[in-house]
Design an enzyme around this catalytic site. Structure first.
Site, mmCIF file in Angstrom:
data_model
loop_
_atom_site.group_PDB
_atom_site.id
_atom_site.type_symbol
_atom_site.label_atom_id
_atom_site.label_comp_id
_atom_site.label_asym_id
_atom_site.label_seq_id
_atom_site.Cartn_x
_atom_site.Cartn_y
_atom_site.Cartn_z
ATOM 1 N N GLY A 63 0.784 -1.227 0.000
ATOM 2 C CA GLY A 63 0.000 0.000 0.000
ATOM 3 C C GLY A 63 0.815 1.276 0.000
ATOM 4 O O GLY A 63 0.274 2.368 0.149
ATOM 5 N N HIS A 64 2.121 1.161 -0.187
ATOM 6 C CA HIS A 64 2.993 2.344 -0.095
ATOM 7 C C HIS A 64 3.968 2.360 -1.252
ATOM 8 O O HIS A 64 5.080 1.837 -1.123
ATOM 9 C CB HIS A 64 3.754 2.311 1.225
ATOM 10 C CG HIS A 64 4.400 3.608 1.593
ATOM 11 N ND1 HIS A 64 5.663 3.958 1.191
ATOM 12 C CD2 HIS A 64 3.953 4.651 2.332
ATOM 13 C CE1 HIS A 64 5.980 5.135 1.681
ATOM 14 N NE2 HIS A 64 4.957 5.579 2.380
ATOM 15 N N PHE A 65 3.698 2.854 -2.339
ATOM 16 C CA PHE A 65 2.509 3.536 -2.790
ATOM 17 C C PHE A 65 1.853 2.728 -3.904
ATOM 18 O O PHE A 65 2.516 1.912 -4.533
ATOM 19 C CB PHE A 65 2.852 4.923 -3.321
ATOM 20 C CG PHE A 65 3.266 5.884 -2.247
ATOM 21 C CD1 PHE A 65 2.320 6.495 -1.455
ATOM 22 C CD2 PHE A 65 4.600 6.176 -2.031
ATOM 23 C CE1 PHE A 65 2.692 7.405 -0.478
ATOM 24 C CE2 PHE A 65 4.981 7.078 -1.047
ATOM 25 C CZ PHE A 65 4.031 7.691 -0.271
#
Length: 145
Positions: free
Chosen positions: A45-47
């Site tokens: 989730g990053h990124f």
């Protein structure tokens, strides 16, 4: 105290262990490496569609190698396999310059500034494989046997 003895005394385990090897250590400083695995949980989730290592994870890597491993080495006469060192990060001040991508190996170089009353303060730098400075700062913590 050997590299493996220091690493064995770390109070971390996968997936939150950010130390692969220690290449130099003395009472004045420590140097070590870690490779960020491409499938690490934080890249999901990053990124979105552009994974980079979160800054807080880079600080954690710097703290584990540059502060905790050094603190364990400095307390070597008070620690044993049955002793779990007590560690608390008290402050960090870090400037970031470049990203770290999945699969990259980093080098952490730490210099002791002061170790007094169980408080260790270090100047820590993190470099990528090309030798470029990724981030640097000061990290302090309490280290007790």
């Amino acid at each position: 105290m050997t590299e493996q003895q220091i690493i064995a005394l770390l109070p971390y385990q996968e997936p939150f262990l950010f130390v692969d090897e220690l290449t130099a250590f003395s009472s004045e400083g420590i140097t070590g490496h870690y490779t960020f695995q491409s499938d690490a949980y934080f890249y999901k989730g990053h990124f979105k569609n552009n994974p980079i290592t979160p800054g807080v994870i880079l600080i954690e890597c710097m703290a584990q190698i540059g502060l905790v491993c050094l603190g364990i080495y400095m307390l070597k006469d008070e620690l044993s396999e049955q002793t779990n060192p007590q560690i608390a990060l008290t402050s960090s001040q870090v400037d970031f310059f470049l990203p770290v991508y999945p699969g990259e190996k980093v080098l952490v170089v730490s210099e002791k500034e002061v170790f007094r009353f169980n408080k260790l303060k270090c100047k820590v730098k993190l470099f990528n494989e090309r030798g470029d400075l990724v981030c640097r700062g000061k990290i302090s913590g309490m280290v007790k046997a």
